[in-house]
Scaffold this motif. Structure first.
Motif, PDB file in Angstrom:
ATOM      1  N   GLY A  31     -25.439  26.160 -26.768  1.00  0.00           N
ATOM      2  CA  GLY A  31     -25.050  27.562 -26.612  1.00  0.00           C
ATOM      3  C   GLY A  31     -25.369  28.095 -25.223  1.00  0.00           C
ATOM      4  O   GLY A  31     -24.565  28.813 -24.616  1.00  0.00           O
ATOM      5  N   LEU A  32     -26.544  27.748 -24.711  1.00  0.00           N
ATOM      6  CA  LEU A  32     -26.899  28.153 -23.350  1.00  0.00           C
ATOM      7  C   LEU A  32     -25.989  27.503 -22.322  1.00  0.00           C
ATOM      8  O   LEU A  32     -25.638  28.118 -21.304  1.00  0.00           O
ATOM      9  N   ALA A  34     -22.825  26.685 -22.851  1.00  0.00           N
ATOM     10  CA  ALA A  34     -21.555  27.411 -22.929  1.00  0.00           C
ATOM     11  C   ALA A  34     -21.658  28.754 -22.214  1.00  0.00           C
ATOM     12  O   ALA A  34     -20.738  29.162 -21.493  1.00  0.00           O
ATOM     13  N   TRP A  35     -22.787  29.429 -22.395  1.00  0.00           N
ATOM     14  CA  TRP A  35     -22.997  30.708 -21.727  1.00  0.00           C
ATOM     15  C   TRP A  35     -23.005  30.536 -20.204  1.00  0.00           C
ATOM     16  O   TRP A  35     -22.427  31.350 -19.476  1.00  0.00           O
ATOM     17  N   SER A  36     -23.637  29.475 -19.711  1.00  0.00           N
ATOM     18  CA  SER A  36     -23.634  29.242 -18.266  1.00  0.00           C
ATOM     19  C   SER A  36     -22.222  28.947 -17.765  1.00  0.00           C
ATOM     20  O   SER A  36     -21.873  29.280 -16.633  1.00  0.00           O
ATOM     21  N   VAL A  38     -19.483  30.334 -19.031  1.00  0.00           N
ATOM     22  CA  VAL A  38     -18.826  31.643 -18.968  1.00  0.00           C
ATOM     23  C   VAL A  38     -19.269  32.392 -17.715  1.00  0.00           C
ATOM     24  O   VAL A  38     -18.447  32.994 -17.012  1.00  0.00           O
ATOM     25  N   VAL A  39     -20.561  32.353 -17.425  1.00  0.00           N
ATOM     26  CA  VAL A  39     -21.069  33.013 -16.217  1.00  0.00           C
ATOM     27  C   VAL A  39     -20.482  32.365 -14.969  1.00  0.00           C
ATOM     28  O   VAL A  39     -20.120  33.047 -14.011  1.00  0.00           O
ATOM     29  N   SER A  52     -18.957  22.733 -18.282  1.00  0.00           N
ATOM     30  CA  SER A  52     -20.087  23.302 -19.007  1.00  0.00           C
ATOM     31  C   SER A  52     -19.623  24.060 -20.242  1.00  0.00           C
ATOM     32  O   SER A  52     -20.236  23.969 -21.307  1.00  0.00           O
ATOM     33  N   LEU A  53     -18.558  24.811 -20.082  1.00  0.00           N
ATOM     34  CA  LEU A  53     -18.025  25.585 -21.206  1.00  0.00           C
ATOM     35  C   LEU A  53     -17.480  24.672 -22.301  1.00  0.00           C
ATOM     36  O   LEU A  53     -17.743  24.898 -23.495  1.00  0.00           O
ATOM     37  N   GLY A  56     -20.560  22.802 -23.868  1.00  0.00           N
ATOM     38  CA  GLY A  56     -21.397  23.748 -24.596  1.00  0.00           C
ATOM     39  C   GLY A  56     -20.759  24.235 -25.886  1.00  0.00           C
ATOM     40  O   GLY A  56     -21.401  24.270 -26.939  1.00  0.00           O
ATOM     41  N   ALA A  57     -19.486  24.606 -25.812  1.00  0.00           N
ATOM     42  CA  ALA A  57     -18.807  25.100 -27.015  1.00  0.00           C
ATOM     43  C   ALA A  57     -18.655  24.005 -28.065  1.00  0.00           C
ATOM     44  O   ALA A  57     -18.942  24.225 -29.250  1.00  0.00           O
ATOM     45  N   ALA A  60     -22.162  23.117 -29.494  1.00  0.00           N
ATOM     46  CA  ALA A  60     -22.707  24.194 -30.336  1.00  0.00           C
ATOM     47  C   ALA A  60     -21.994  24.263 -31.679  1.00  0.00           C
ATOM     48  O   ALA A  60     -22.630  24.417 -32.726  1.00  0.00           O
TER      49      ALA A  60
END
Length: 137
Positions: A31-32, A34-36, A38-39, A52-53, A56-57, A60
Motif C-alpha cells: 500500500g505504501l 502504491a501511494w509512493s 501516486v505521489v 511502483s503503482l 503496489g496496487a 496490496a
C-alpha cells in the motif's frame, strides 16, 4: 508436534493464523508502495512512479484478498490470482523499461523496476500458505 504452550488447534488453522500478520504487513508495504507511485505521478516522475503503482496496487490487492479470505485455500482461483500477480510484475518491469529516461538515470530506473517486479513475483510465489499433511510435524 505442538510446542509447549501452543493451543490445541488444527495444524492448518494454526498455520493460517500465523500467516495473517505477515500478509497484513504485506498489505501495508505494498500500500505504501502504491501511494509512493501516486505521489510520483503527481510530481511528474512517471519512470519510477508507474512501476511502483503497478507493483503496489497488485501486491496490496493480492495480500488483502489473502487476509480477508477471498481466495479459497486451493484450486483454480488461487492459481489465477498467482498468475495475475506475476503478470502485473511483468507489466511493471515493461513499464520501467519503456518509461526509463535516456542518459545516466536509465540504468537506475530499470534496476529499480526490476527489483520491484522481482519482489512482487516473489510474493506471488512464496506468499502462498504452506499445505502440510495432517500427521506431519
Amino acid at each position: 508436534m505442538a510446542e509447549h504452550g501452543d493451543p490445541p488447534v488444527r495444524r492448518e488453522g494454526y498455520r493460517v493464523a500465523r500467516d495473517v500478520p505477515l500478509h497484513v504487513l504485506a498489505v501495508v508495504i505494498f500500500g505504501l508502495l502504491a501511494w509512493s507511485g501516486v505521489v510520483g505521478l503527481a510530481q511528474d516522475v512517471p519512470a519510477l512512479a508507474v512501476p511502483s503503482l503497478i507493483v503496489g496496487a497488485a501486491g496490496a490487492v493480492r495480500a488483502l484478498s489473502t487476509v480477508t479470505g477471498l481466495l479459497p485455500a486451493g484450486g483454480a482461483t488461487r492459481r489465477v490470482a498467482r498468475g495475475a500477480t506475476l503478470l502485473a510484475a511483468v507489466a511493471a518491469l515493461a513499464a520501467g523499461l519503456v518509461l526509463a529516461p535516456h542518459g545516466t538515470d536509465r540504468g537506475f530506473v530499470i534496476a529499480v523496476s526490476a527489483v520491484l517486479a522481482a519482489a512482487l513475483a516473489a510474493y506471488a510465489v512464496l506468499g502462498e500458505p504452506v499445505r502440510r499433511a495432517a500427521d506431519a510435524s
